[in-house]
Design a protein around this motif. Structure first.
Motif, mmCIF file in Angstrom:
data_model
loop_
_atom_site.group_PDB
_atom_site.id
_atom_site.type_symbol
_atom_site.label_atom_id
_atom_site.label_comp_id
_atom_site.label_asym_id
_atom_site.label_seq_id
_atom_site.Cartn_x
_atom_site.Cartn_y
_atom_site.Cartn_z
ATOM 1 N N THR A 8 -3.302 8.302 -4.812
ATOM 2 C CA THR A 8 -2.553 7.391 -5.674
ATOM 3 C C THR A 8 -2.875 7.737 -7.120
ATOM 4 O O THR A 8 -3.713 8.593 -7.391
ATOM 5 N N CYS A 22 -5.427 5.884 -1.195
ATOM 6 C CA CYS A 22 -5.162 4.774 -0.297
ATOM 7 C C CYS A 22 -5.408 5.273 1.116
ATOM 8 O O CYS A 22 -4.663 6.107 1.632
ATOM 9 N N ASP A 82 -7.493 0.518 -0.426
ATOM 10 C CA ASP A 82 -7.071 1.237 -1.625
ATOM 11 C C ASP A 82 -8.282 1.401 -2.539
ATOM 12 O O ASP A 82 -8.826 0.427 -3.033
ATOM 13 N N HIS A 95 -7.131 -4.364 -0.191
ATOM 14 C CA HIS A 95 -7.186 -3.876 1.191
ATOM 15 C C HIS A 95 -6.493 -4.863 2.118
ATOM 16 O O HIS A 95 -6.145 -5.979 1.727
ATOM 17 N N PHE A 97 0.834 -1.189 0.000
ATOM 18 C CA PHE A 97 0.000 0.000 0.000
ATOM 19 C C PHE A 97 0.868 1.238 0.000
ATOM 20 O O PHE A 97 1.922 1.265 0.610
#
Lengths: 319, 295
Positions: free
Chosen positions: B114, B119, B137, B149, A193
């Motif tokens: 992003t 995110c 996300d 996620h 992430f």
């Protein structure tokens, strides 16, 4: 009362089984005793619901009241391992007198179940057991492929009832690697992430080109290679792909051809064929197709949708 | 025989004239050669000069430039220190901004844009303790969707998304935060019970993934003769960190004396109103107090 609120309340009440309805409405404490007494709970459910909505409108239910009802109705999974094991074993033993069931709990909230099947008259066959891994408080279980197919419906029933779900559906996803199946089913294969702490996500990618080539050729090549790399990265990401061995497509489609008078195109019936891709690591192989120049980028969505759709066995028909 | 005399006239002058002519010819050619050589010498001389200039001019220019550069450096030194200071100031600013962005984590909900959306980072906490973080996300498209996620599988993310993601993203995030914070809090209490108060437990703590059903047996005086209690805590509200239903029973099932019954009832109330590990902390304190009173 707002239309959306009315719809929300209606849907929530429809989900409640009739025998629990009065208890929940009392717990909600929004409609008065008098109001509830006017309702005939013996009618068909739709009529009951309509009457209740009418009463809510009279009392001007707000979104907050609807939300409160929602919380009360929430079907919370209070998973009790002991209860599950007892229930599961009982169901199997009631149906088949001879069956051996063993359990083993693991750290990741998973319970491994081993079932050796017998019949009313024969002892359980310990050499052909079925293994099931159930992740408690999720709606998923993983089953080993067993040769004794006739017991599959019973196994499904035992799992459904013991886990307090309503039905069980078989997914078209098969692999020899439980971890990969888990990663796909729980959508955990991509765990990178972007945060403000992490390093820049953009990485310099060396394309490994031969520097002795004519510089003009390299330039043209670079543009195309970069395009392919970008598309591959967008489709497959930077993370390791879950491991699958097959992708199977059962086609029942009409043959489409540009050539006129092609024998295959003139058929009335759809063509039936089976296409199977196999590899020790199918998704990594698919990922390397375009960069290796074997296939055009972007790849067919039928291939790239495998982890997203959580299936590797497809049936394709003409719409 | 008489030798020819170059200065004698007639026959003698012929030898003399020819010889004279020869002498004159030689003189001319010699002088011509001399002048040619001189001319060549001059040409070569000029060439040498030109070459010398070719060599010397760049050299001179180079020296000149070096000299001027040295002079420049002497002037520029104070400017470079200014640049370095600016760079330090920028770096400090960058560190500051990074620290502020990290501090956003303490608000519980932060995010980073992003290339395809945002995110979102949910940092959970319980009683001032910062616990696990979870990411979602999101792809900003119509319809809005979750790309990937790190939310645990037993949290009803799909249900919450089905209810709120398309219509009210704030509500979606708020609801998800509620579930995750409550789960983190319940997990924290169960972990603390297992780690800090194992001495008071007489058996293993039974828990499920959501930590919404806990059952355990405990004794107030670990070494003593008292009966152990069995507690069963149900958290039917997944957005809460306190149980909705508590049952405490006495193992043994015999009729309890009134003091035991009072204790049992008070324990039930305690578990309903205080976090689990705090209840046990009070048990431990009470025990210490009683011990100190006895001794």
């Amino acid at each position: 009362m707002d239309e959306t609120v009315a719809e929300f309340i209606k849907r929530t009440i429809l989900k409640i089984p009739l025998n629990e309805l009065t208890t929940i409405l009392k717990a909600w404490d929004f409609l008065s005793e008098n109001q509830l007494q006017t309702v005939n709970f013996r009618q068909r459910k739709e009529s009951v619901v309509q009457h209740l909505i009418h009463l809510c409108e009279e009392k001007r239910a707000s979104l907050n009241d609807a939300a409160l009802l929602d919380i009360i109705c929430e079907d919370v999974d209070l998973f009790d391992m002991k209860q599950f094991k007892n229930s599961f074993k009982k169901i199997l033993q009631r149906a088949l007198k001879n069956v051996t069931v063993s359990f083993r709990e693991t750290e990741e909230n998973a319970v491994w179940i081993r079932i050796a099947w017998g019949t009313q008259y024969t002892k359980p066959n310990q050499y052909k057991p079925t293994y099931v891994v159930y992740y408690s408080q999720t709606p998923y279980a993983f089953k080993s492929s067993s040769t004794l197919r006739r017991n599959t419906p019973l196994l499904g029933q035992a799992l459904t009832v013991a886990s307090k779900h309503h039905q069980i559906v078989k997914m078209d996803l098969r692999s020899r690697y439980l971890d990969s199946l888990k990663a796909i089913v729980f959508k955990q294969y991509n765990q990178t992430f972007e945060t403000h702490n992490s390093a820049t996500p953009l990485q310099e990618r060396s394309l490994g080109l031969d520097i002795n080539m004519d510089s003009r050729i390299i330039h043209e090549n670079i543009v195309e290679k970069e395009r392919v790399q970008r598309i591959t990265q967008e489709t497959f990401g930077d993370y390791p792909q879950p491991q699958l061995e097959f992708a199977q497509y059962k086609l029942e489609t009409k043959f489409k051809s540009d050539l006129n008078g092609s024998i295959l195109a003139e058929r009335e019936e759809p063509l039936r064929c089976l296409i199977k891709f196999s590899s020790p690591h199918l998704l990594e192989a698919l990922k390397s197709l375009a960069p290796a120049g074997i296939a055009d980028a972007p790849l067919s969505p039928l291939l790239t949708c495998i982890p997203n759709k959580r299936k590797n066995y497809f049936k394709i028909r003409d719409k | 025989m008489e030798q020819a005399n170059p200065l004698r006239p007639d026959g003698e002058s012929k030898g003399g004239v020819l010889a004279h002519l020869e002498r004159l010819e030689n003189q001319t050619s010699r002088s011509r050669k001399r002048s040619e050589a001189q001319a060549q010498e001059r040409v070569l001389g000029t060439k040498i000069q030109k070459l010398r200039h070719l060599r010397d001019d760049p050299r001179a220019a180079l020296w000149h430039r070096r000299g001027s550069v040295k002079a420049c450096i002497a002037n520029v030194e104070p400017n470079r220190t200014v640049e370095v200071n600016e760079q330090e100031a920028l770096e400090e600013k960058l560190e500051n901004v990074k620290a502020i962005l990290q501090a956003y984590h303490f608000t519980g909900l932060s995010g980073k844009l992003t290339s395809r959306g945002v995110c979102v980072c949910i940092n959970t906490a319980f009683e001032g303790n910062l616990l696990d973080s979870y990411f979602v996300d999101l792809v900003i498209q119509k319809p809005l969707r979750i790309h990937h996620h790190s939310v645990p599988v037993f949290i009803p993310l799909e249900e919450i998304a089905a209810k709120y993601l398309q219509t009210n993203i704030q509500h979606f995030l708020f609801s998800l935060c509620e579930y995750l914070n409550a789960y983190s809090g319940r997990k924290y209490q169960a972990d603390r019970l297992q780690s800090d108060f194992a001495a008071l437990l007489t058996g293993p703590l039974q828990r499920n993934p959501l930590c919404n059903l806990l059952s355990f047996t405990y004794k107030l005086d670990p070494g003593g003769q008292s009966f152990p209690f069995c507690a069963r805590l149900l958290y039917k509200d997944l957005t809460a960190t306190l149980p909705t239903d508590v049952t405490v029973t006495c193992q043994g099932g015999e009729a309890l004396s009134t003091s035991w019954e009072e204790q049992r009832a008070s324990h039930e109330t305690l578990f309903c109103t205080k976090p689990l590990h705090q209840v046990f902390a009070s048990f431990a304190r009470r025990e210490k107090l009683e011990m100190s009173l006895v001794s």
